[in-house]
Design a protein around this motif. Sequence first.
Motif, PDB file in Angstrom:
ATOM      1  N   VAL A  43       0.844  -1.203   0.000  1.00 24.31           N
ATOM      2  CA  VAL A  43       0.000   0.000   0.000  1.00 24.31           C
ATOM      3  C   VAL A  43       0.877   1.249   0.000  1.00 24.31           C
ATOM      4  CG1 VAL A  43      -1.673   1.327   1.335  1.00 24.31           C
ATOM      5  CG2 VAL A  43      -1.974  -1.133   1.076  1.00 24.31           C
ATOM      6  N   TYR A  44       1.887   1.296   0.862  1.00 21.85           N
ATOM      7  CA  TYR A  44       2.782   2.459   0.902  1.00 21.85           C
ATOM      8  C   TYR A  44       3.508   2.650  -0.427  1.00 21.85           C
ATOM      9  CZ  TYR A  44       2.120   2.936   5.938  1.00 21.85           C
ATOM     10  OH  TYR A  44       1.587   3.130   7.177  1.00 21.85           O
ATOM     11  N   TYR A  45       3.939   1.554  -1.039  1.00 17.39           N
ATOM     12  CA  TYR A  45       4.621   1.615  -2.333  1.00 17.39           C
ATOM     13  C   TYR A  45       3.716   2.269  -3.380  1.00 17.39           C
ATOM     14  CZ  TYR A  45       6.824  -0.039  -6.643  1.00 17.39           C
ATOM     15  OH  TYR A  45       7.395  -0.123  -7.882  1.00 17.39           O
ATOM     16  N   GLN A  46       2.465   1.858  -3.420  1.00 16.53           N
ATOM     17  CA  GLN A  46       1.520   2.414  -4.388  1.00 16.53           C
ATOM     18  C   GLN A  46       1.199   3.883  -4.096  1.00 16.53           C
ATOM     19  OE1 GLN A  46       2.103   0.206  -6.752  1.00 16.53           O
ATOM     20  NE2 GLN A  46       0.021   0.576  -7.433  1.00 16.53           N
ATOM     21  N   LEU A  47       1.336   4.292  -2.855  1.00 17.17           N
ATOM     22  CA  LEU A  47       1.097   5.689  -2.491  1.00 17.17           C
ATOM     23  C   LEU A  47       2.344   6.554  -2.636  1.00 17.17           C
ATOM     24  CD1 LEU A  47      -1.095   5.198   0.705  1.00 17.17           C
ATOM     25  CD2 LEU A  47      -1.852   5.970  -1.547  1.00 17.17           C
ATOM     26  N   GLY A  48       3.471   5.917  -2.976  1.00 18.87           N
ATOM     27  CA  GLY A  48       4.715   6.661  -3.143  1.00 18.87           C
ATOM     28  C   GLY A  48       5.429   6.957  -1.840  1.00 18.87           C
ATOM     29  N   ILE A  49       5.115   6.210  -0.802  1.00 17.13           N
ATOM     30  CA  ILE A  49       5.748   6.400   0.507  1.00 17.13           C
ATOM     31  C   ILE A  49       6.869   5.382   0.666  1.00 17.13           C
ATOM     32  CG2 ILE A  49       5.393   6.285   3.008  1.00 17.13           C
ATOM     33  CD1 ILE A  49       2.458   7.097   2.437  1.00 17.13           C
ATOM     34  N   ASP A  50       8.049   5.838   1.069  1.00 19.07           N
ATOM     35  CA  ASP A  50       9.185   4.944   1.284  1.00 19.07           C
ATOM     36  C   ASP A  50       9.028   4.254   2.633  1.00 19.07           C
ATOM     37  OD1 ASP A  50      11.600   3.616   1.407  1.00 19.07           O
ATOM     38  OD2 ASP A  50      12.802   5.442   1.621  1.00 19.07           O
ATOM     39  N   ALA A  51       8.621   2.990   2.598  1.00 22.63           N
ATOM     40  CA  ALA A  51       8.381   2.236   3.836  1.00 22.63           C
ATOM     41  C   ALA A  51       9.667   1.841   4.534  1.00 22.63           C
ATOM     42  CB  ALA A  51       7.549   0.985   3.536  1.00 22.63           C
ATOM     43  N   GLU A  52      10.813   2.036   3.879  1.00 24.14           N
ATOM     44  CA  GLU A  52      12.103   1.734   4.500  1.00 24.14           C
ATOM     45  C   GLU A  52      12.585   2.897   5.378  1.00 24.14           C
ATOM     46  OE1 GLU A  52      13.650  -1.213   4.241  1.00 24.14           O
ATOM     47  OE2 GLU A  52      12.029  -1.931   2.966  1.00 24.14           O
ATOM     48  N   LYS A  53      11.945   4.034   5.224  1.00 25.22           N
ATOM     49  CA  LYS A  53      12.346   5.226   5.962  1.00 25.22           C
ATOM     50  C   LYS A  53      12.118   5.025   7.455  1.00 25.22           C
ATOM     51  CE  LYS A  53      11.395  10.148   6.249  1.00 25.22           C
ATOM     52  NZ  LYS A  53      10.622  11.260   5.719  1.00 25.22           N
ATOM     53  N   GLU A  54      12.969   5.640   8.260  1.00 26.45           N
ATOM     54  CA  GLU A  54      12.800   5.591   9.712  1.00 26.45           C
ATOM     55  C   GLU A  54      12.336   6.949  10.207  1.00 26.45           C
ATOM     56  OE1 GLU A  54      16.569   4.335  11.279  1.00 26.45           O
ATOM     57  OE2 GLU A  54      16.042   2.229  11.055  1.00 26.45           O
ATOM     58  N   LEU A  55      11.403   6.936  11.126  1.00 25.03           N
ATOM     59  CA  LEU A  55      10.918   8.155  11.760  1.00 25.03           C
ATOM     60  C   LEU A  55      11.570   8.277  13.127  1.00 25.03           C
ATOM     61  CD1 LEU A  55       7.141   7.731  10.889  1.00 25.03           C
ATOM     62  CD2 LEU A  55       8.853   9.058   9.660  1.00 25.03           C
ATOM     63  N   MET A  56      11.732   9.485  13.602  1.00 25.59           N
ATOM     64  CA  MET A  56      12.352   9.680  14.914  1.00 25.59           C
ATOM     65  C   MET A  56      11.276   9.820  15.982  1.00 25.59           C
ATOM     66  SD  MET A  56      15.460   9.319  14.356  1.00 25.59           S
ATOM     67  CE  MET A  56      16.358   9.882  15.748  1.00 25.59           C
ATOM     68  N   ALA A  57      11.356   8.958  16.978  1.00 26.03           N
ATOM     69  CA  ALA A  57      10.448   8.994  18.119  1.00 26.03           C
ATOM     70  C   ALA A  57      11.051   9.910  19.185  1.00 26.03           C
ATOM     71  CB  ALA A  57      10.255   7.592  18.673  1.00 26.03           C
ATOM     72  N   PRO A  58      10.247  10.301  20.162  1.00 24.45           N
ATOM     73  CA  PRO A  58      10.805  11.094  21.256  1.00 24.45           C
ATOM     74  C   PRO A  58      12.015  10.374  21.866  1.00 24.45           C
ATOM     75  CG  PRO A  58       8.428  11.021  21.415  1.00 24.45           C
ATOM     76  CD  PRO A  58       8.821  10.076  20.325  1.00 24.45           C
ATOM     77  N   GLY A  59      13.024  11.141  22.220  1.00 26.18           N
ATOM     78  CA  GLY A  59      14.236  10.554  22.765  1.00 26.18           C
ATOM     79  C   GLY A  59      15.203  10.150  21.672  1.00 26.18           C
ATOM     80  N   SER A  60      14.976  10.647  20.433  1.00 27.32           N
ATOM     81  CA  SER A  60      15.831  10.344  19.283  1.00 27.32           C
ATOM     82  C   SER A  60      15.958   8.854  19.011  1.00 27.32           C
ATOM     83  CB  SER A  60      17.215  10.974  19.475  1.00 27.32           C
ATOM     84  OG  SER A  60      17.107  12.366  19.534  1.00 27.32           O
ATOM     85  N   ARG A  61      14.843   8.141  19.141  1.00 27.07           N
ATOM     86  CA  ARG A  61      14.810   6.706  18.835  1.00 27.07           C
ATOM     87  C   ARG A  61      14.265   6.518  17.428  1.00 27.07           C
ATOM     88  NH1 ARG A  61      10.944   4.963  22.866  1.00 27.07           N
ATOM     89  NH2 ARG A  61      10.118   3.951  21.050  1.00 27.07           N
ATOM     90  N   PRO A  62      15.043   5.912  16.526  1.00 26.37           N
ATOM     91  CA  PRO A  62      14.515   5.662  15.181  1.00 26.37           C
ATOM     92  C   PRO A  62      13.517   4.509  15.194  1.00 26.37           C
ATOM     93  CG  PRO A  62      16.732   4.796  15.370  1.00 26.37           C
ATOM     94  CD  PRO A  62      16.427   5.489  16.666  1.00 26.37           C
ATOM     95  N   ILE A  63      12.392   4.700  14.499  1.00 23.36           N
ATOM     96  CA  ILE A  63      11.364   3.667  14.397  1.00 23.36           C
ATOM     97  C   ILE A  63      11.067   3.470  12.914  1.00 23.36           C
ATOM     98  CG2 ILE A  63       8.968   3.064  14.903  1.00 23.36           C
ATOM     99  CD1 ILE A  63       9.165   4.731  17.413  1.00 23.36           C
ATOM    100  N   GLU A  64      11.113   2.224  12.468  1.00 24.75           N
ATOM    101  CA  GLU A  64      10.807   1.930  11.076  1.00 24.75           C
ATOM    102  C   GLU A  64       9.307   2.092  10.829  1.00 24.75           C
ATOM    103  OE1 GLU A  64      12.443  -1.800   9.730  1.00 24.75           O
ATOM    104  OE2 GLU A  64      13.990  -1.657  11.270  1.00 24.75           O
ATOM    105  N   ILE A  65       8.947   2.589   9.639  1.00 24.98           N
ATOM    106  CA  ILE A  65       7.530   2.706   9.293  1.00 24.98           C
ATOM    107  C   ILE A  65       6.924   1.312   9.225  1.00 24.98           C
ATOM    108  CG2 ILE A  65       5.902   3.391   7.490  1.00 24.98           C
ATOM    109  CD1 ILE A  65       7.746   5.687   6.805  1.00 24.98           C
ATOM    110  N   VAL A  66       7.609   0.394   8.530  1.00 26.54           N
ATOM    111  CA  VAL A  66       7.179  -1.002   8.455  1.00 26.54           C
ATOM    112  C   VAL A  66       8.409  -1.859   8.735  1.00 26.54           C
ATOM    113  CG1 VAL A  66       6.198  -2.830   7.021  1.00 26.54           C
ATOM    114  CG2 VAL A  66       5.418  -0.480   6.729  1.00 26.54           C
ATOM    115  N   ASP A  67       8.303  -2.749   9.689  1.00 26.60           N
ATOM    116  CA  ASP A  67       9.419  -3.623  10.053  1.00 26.60           C
ATOM    117  C   ASP A  67       9.258  -4.968   9.353  1.00 26.60           C
ATOM    118  OD1 ASP A  67      11.608  -4.771  11.251  1.00 26.60           O
ATOM    119  OD2 ASP A  67      10.646  -5.080  13.185  1.00 26.60           O
ATOM    120  N   GLY A  68       9.983  -5.159   8.240  1.00 25.54           N
ATOM    121  CA  GLY A  68       9.893  -6.415   7.492  1.00 25.54           C
ATOM    122  C   GLY A  68       8.903  -6.312   6.352  1.00 25.54           C
ATOM    123  N   GLY A  69       8.640  -7.457   5.726  1.00 26.28           N
ATOM    124  CA  GLY A  69       7.688  -7.517   4.616  1.00 26.28           C
ATOM    125  C   GLY A  69       8.303  -7.158   3.287  1.00 26.28           C
ATOM    126  N   ASN A  70       7.565  -7.448   2.232  1.00 26.91           N
ATOM    127  CA  ASN A  70       7.986  -7.171   0.857  1.00 26.91           C
ATOM    128  C   ASN A  70       6.806  -6.619   0.071  1.00 26.91           C
ATOM    129  OD1 ASN A  70      10.650  -8.441   1.035  1.00 26.91           O
ATOM    130  ND2 ASN A  70       9.486 -10.333   1.257  1.00 26.91           N
TER     131      ASN A  70
END
Length: 77
Positions: A43-70
């Motif tokens: 779904v993210y691929y079709q919307l043009g969203i890079d699901a491999e990107k990491e977002l920063m959580a409070p405390g500078s913790r990187p969180i993956e948008i999607v962990d795993g999958g193809n």
Amino acid sequence: PKVFSVVMAGAGVKRGMAYGTSDATGGEPDENPVTVESFAKTVYYQLGIDAEKELMAPGSRPIEIVDGGNVLKDVIA
């Protein structure tokens, strides 16, 4: 809880197809099982969203948008 159906339409998804099967009783995946992560990545691929990107959580913790999958290329037109 191991087998469920999802209907997808538009956004470059192939028309009139079924992807994956369950066993005769509908209790276990049989052919082409799809994980929630793979569905989300598709779904993210079709919307043009890079699901491999990491977002920063409070405390500078990187969180993956999607962990795993193809991306499920077989369902994309």
